[in-house]
Design a protein around this motif. Structure first.
Motif, short mmCIF file in Angstrom:
data_model
loop_
_atom_site.label_atom_id
_atom_site.label_comp_id
_atom_site.label_asym_id
_atom_site.label_seq_id
_atom_site.Cartn_x
_atom_site.Cartn_y
_atom_site.Cartn_z
N LYS A 10 -0.22 3.19 -3.20
CA LYS A 10 -1.15 4.26 -2.82
C LYS A 10 -0.45 5.57 -2.44
O LYS A 10 -1.00 6.65 -2.64
CB LYS A 10 -2.03 3.81 -1.65
CG LYS A 10 -2.88 2.59 -1.93
CD LYS A 10 -3.94 2.88 -3.00
CE LYS A 10 -4.88 1.68 -3.18
NZ LYS A 10 -5.91 1.95 -4.21
N VAL A 11 0.75 5.46 -1.88
CA VAL A 11 1.41 6.68 -1.39
C VAL A 11 2.49 7.15 -2.34
O VAL A 11 2.42 8.26 -2.91
CB VAL A 11 2.00 6.44 0.02
CG1 VAL A 11 2.73 7.70 0.52
CG2 VAL A 11 0.90 6.06 1.00
N ASN B 1 -1.24 9.43 -2.47
CA ASN B 1 -2.40 9.57 -1.58
C ASN B 1 -1.93 9.83 -0.14
O ASN B 1 -1.43 8.95 0.54
CB ASN B 1 -3.23 8.27 -1.63
CG ASN B 1 -4.57 8.43 -0.94
OD1 ASN B 1 -4.67 9.09 0.07
ND2 ASN B 1 -5.60 7.79 -1.50
N ASN B 2 -2.12 11.10 0.30
CA ASN B 2 -1.68 11.48 1.64
C ASN B 2 -2.49 10.82 2.75
O ASN B 2 -2.00 10.62 3.87
CB ASN B 2 -1.75 13.00 1.81
CG ASN B 2 -0.62 13.69 1.07
OD1 ASN B 2 0.47 13.15 0.97
ND2 ASN B 2 -0.89 14.87 0.54
N ASN B 3 -3.77 10.52 2.46
CA ASN B 3 -4.60 9.87 3.48
C ASN B 3 -4.04 8.50 3.87
O ASN B 3 -4.03 8.12 5.05
CB ASN B 3 -6.04 9.72 2.98
CG ASN B 3 -6.74 11.07 2.88
OD1 ASN B 3 -6.40 12.01 3.61
ND2 ASN B 3 -7.71 11.18 1.97
N TYR B 4 -3.61 7.75 2.86
CA TYR B 4 -3.01 6.44 3.14
C TYR B 4 -1.73 6.58 3.96
O TYR B 4 -1.44 5.77 4.83
CB TYR B 4 -2.70 5.71 1.82
CG TYR B 4 -3.74 4.66 1.47
CD1 TYR B 4 -4.77 4.95 0.58
CD2 TYR B 4 -3.72 3.39 2.04
CE1 TYR B 4 -5.74 4.01 0.27
CE2 TYR B 4 -4.68 2.44 1.74
CZ TYR B 4 -5.69 2.77 0.86
OH TYR B 4 -6.64 1.83 0.57
N LEU C 24 -1.08 8.94 6.10
CA LEU C 24 -1.47 9.26 7.47
C LEU C 24 -1.94 8.00 8.21
O LEU C 24 -1.60 7.77 9.38
CB LEU C 24 -2.58 10.32 7.47
CG LEU C 24 -3.04 10.82 8.85
CD1 LEU C 24 -1.88 11.50 9.59
CD2 LEU C 24 -4.22 11.77 8.70
N ILE C 25 -2.73 7.19 7.50
CA ILE C 25 -3.22 5.94 8.10
C ILE C 25 -2.06 5.03 8.49
O ILE C 25 -2.03 4.45 9.59
CB ILE C 25 -4.18 5.21 7.13
CG1 ILE C 25 -5.49 6.02 6.96
CG2 ILE C 25 -4.49 3.80 7.65
CD1 ILE C 25 -6.39 5.50 5.87
N LYS D 191 0.83 -1.21 0.00
CA LYS D 191 0.00 0.00 0.00
C LYS D 191 0.87 1.26 0.00
O LYS D 191 0.51 2.27 -0.63
CB LYS D 191 -0.92 0.00 1.21
CG LYS D 191 -1.97 -1.11 1.20
CD LYS D 191 -2.84 -1.04 -0.04
CE LYS D 191 -3.89 -2.15 -0.08
NZ LYS D 191 -4.69 -2.13 -1.33
#
Length: 584
Positions: free
Chosen positions: A50-51, A56-59, A61-62, A46
């Motif tokens: 995703k990053v 994707n900044n949300n991923y 952060l998660i 991921k």
């Protein structure tokens, strides 16, 4: 626990079943530990897709927030799992040691003549500790299996065809591990046997250090210990060779599988069937399987050695206990003390008869002295009375009852024994005297000590009856130990006394005190004594001359001297000068 007709694995499962609740909780705790341990492969995939690639900044952060929380949870569950299994392991070895020790207290005395003390101690300590390692290893196996299931499930989810390539290699790894497992168990058994030999030599050398020094055999004992230690080292190195061979082979097979996957995986990414992140996640997941597989290979060696140790432990519990106690219903509450031997035959090895057709009747309160050449069977005869050994022919009766029909504890509670080699246990003087009657009051203990001429020297100690005697009574002199043993027998107040008079040289004062204590002890008791003192022989109601397992002469001192024969020869050889010196 009855271990006969059960495999070692089944016996271990029976023991572990006692702690099923704790094991169940540990298994529950191991599930999140294993899943979280396998999660980095998914996180890496991921992170890339995703990053780093999709931005994707949300991923991000998660991942940043979730990763510490995940491993905090892993730590909590790992603590729970580890503590519970440590608890199970400790309870397990206590249970096994208790059962083995309890069983050894009940086995026939003939068993101990075939085993050395060091070997038995090694099985109770080293071997049991090896079994504990198996319990700890079993939880490692569980964790690794769950992790492997998660990892293989994940890579199968990513690309099942690529995963099948991995499974082509796995049967080869399994075959290698299985082949080496049997060899490791055999080698492990040999390692434990050699360590038991080392323990045995150490025990003998330490317990016999005075004799070693007296005969200036220090170098001999050092060499004997060194030889056994070298044999143990060779066995350990054989084990290391076997264990060190299996791991590189398994690692090579793993690497071959990884190389094949990398080649075909690269082709799949080029063809667009997998993303770069998925391939890296696949390779990460596959790479993470190597550590569990490696640990499983290593822990398999521990398991096999532990099973070998368990084989040795449980073989002790297969030894027969003193026969037929459960169905002996005859209890003796009041014993008069008559003893009768009728046509008794006994053999230690079923080849040579040590006792041959022994016939002897003893009335209550009589003193029977056994004399004769060494090896004639005197000690064996007195060992048959409390059923330390069982004759294969004939009967021994106490108050008219066959001793084989009497409950053995009921029989022995009416007997007291004072052996030639005085045995005292680590503890206080009071504890050693009360060994003859644990329910005795302090007043009764002191009275017994007074009758044994022991009270005065006990009172001279700063702590009196609370004085520690040391291992086997090492803090006391020979005469003091003998008088403590006599006090112990006096406190038992048994109707039948078995006495092997000590031949150790005592000073004249100690000799007189011991002799006086023995006379107090024998008063109004049916006494069987292997006699070494002239005064005891003269006082005996019956003197049995034992030679080659038979009574060759029977009578009083005066009767036998008048008849001549073997007794007069023994008397002239052993006691004549004592008789002259005493003026008797």
């Amino acid at each position: 626990m009855n271990t006969k007709k059960k495999s070692t694995s089944r016996i271990m499962l029976d023991y572990l079943f006692r702690f099923k609740f704790y094991i169940f909780l540990a298994v529950l705790a191991s599930i999140p530990v294993s899943i979280i341990s396998a999660s980095p492969a998914y996180i890496v995939q991921k992170l890339l897709d995703k990053v780093l690639i999709a931005g994707n900044n949300n991923y991000l952060l998660i991942i940043v927030v979730g990763l510490p929380i995940l491993f905090l949870l892993k730590g909590i569950f790992y603590f729970i799992q580890n503590y519970l299994m440590a608890y199970v392991g400790q309870k397990l070895i206590i249970s096994i040691r208790y059962d083995v020790f309890s069983h050894l207290q009940k086995v026939s005395l003939s068993f101990f003549s075939k085993k050395t003390t060091g070997q038995l101690i090694s099985r109770m300590t080293n071997d049991v500790n090896m079994v504990q390692a198996m319990v700890k290893g079993s939880m490692t196996i569980l964790n690794d299996i769950i992790s492997l299931i998660c990892l293989f499930g994940y890579i199968f989810y990513l690309h099942w065809k690529l995963t099948l390539l991995v499974f082509v290699v796995l049967p080869f790894i399994g075959g290698i591990v299985r082949k080496f497992s049997k060899k490791i168990r055999r080698v492990g058994h040999d390692m434990q046997e050699k360590m038991a030999d080392v323990t045995s030599v150490m025990h003998e050398a330490i317990s016999g250090v005075q004799i070693t020094r007296a005969f200036t055999m220090e170098e001999h004992e050092i060499e004997r210990f060194h030889n056994k230690d070298r044999e143990s080292m060779k066995a350990q190195l054989r084990g290391v060779r076997v264990q060190s061979t299996v791991l590189p082979v398994v690692e090579f097979m793993n690497t071959m599988g990884l190389a094949i996957v990398m080649f075909y995986g690269g082709q799949i990414v080029i063809n667009g069937e997998l993303t770069t992140g998925q391939l890296i996640g696949f390779l990460a997941g596959l790479g993470m399987t190597f550590s569990p597989i490696k640990r499983l290979t290593n822990i398999n060696s521990v398991i096999q050695q532990s099973l070998a140790a368990a084989d040795r432990i449980f073989s002790l519990m297969d030894e027969d206990i003193e026969e037929g106690e459960e169905d002996k219903n005859i209890e003796i509450d009041d014993l008069k003390g008559s003893v009768e031997f009728e046509d008794v035959f006994f053999s230690y090895d079923d080849k040579y008869d040590v006792i041959r057709g022994l016939d002897l009747k003893v009335r209550p309160g009589e003193i029977v002295a056994f004399v004769g050449p060494s090896g004639g069977g005197k000690s064996t005869i007195v060992s048959l009375i409390p059923r330390f050994y069982t004759p294969y022919k004939g009967e021994i009766r106490v108050d008219g009852k066959n001793i084989n029909d009497i409950n053995i504890k009921s029989l022995r509670k009416h007997m007291a024994i004072v052996p030639q080699d005085t045995i005292l246990f680590t503890g206080t003087i009071k504890e050693n005297i009360s060994y003859g009657n644990p329910e005795a009051t302090d007043e009764e203990i002191i009275e017994a000590a007074k009758m044994a001429n022991a009270h005065n020297f006990i009172s001279d100690f700063r702590k009196g009856y609370e004085t520690q005697v040391g291992e086997r009574g090492a803090m006391l002199s020979g005469g003091q130990k003998q008088r403590i043993a006599i006090a112990r027998a006096l406190l038992r107040n048994a109707k039948i006394l078995i006495l092997d008079e000590a031949t150790s040289a005592l000073d004249s004062e100690s000799e007189a005190l011991v002799q006086d204590a023995l006379e107090n002890l024998m008063e109004e008791k049916t006494t069987f004594v292997i006699a070494h003192r002239l005064s005891t022989i003269r006082k005996a109601d019956k003197i049995c001359v034992i030679d080659d397992g038979r009574i060759v002469q029977l009578g009083t001192h005066d009767q036998l001297m008048e008849k001549g024969g073997e007794y007069r020869q023994i008397y002239n050889a052993q006691f004549y000068f004592l008789d002259e010196a005493s003026g008797e």
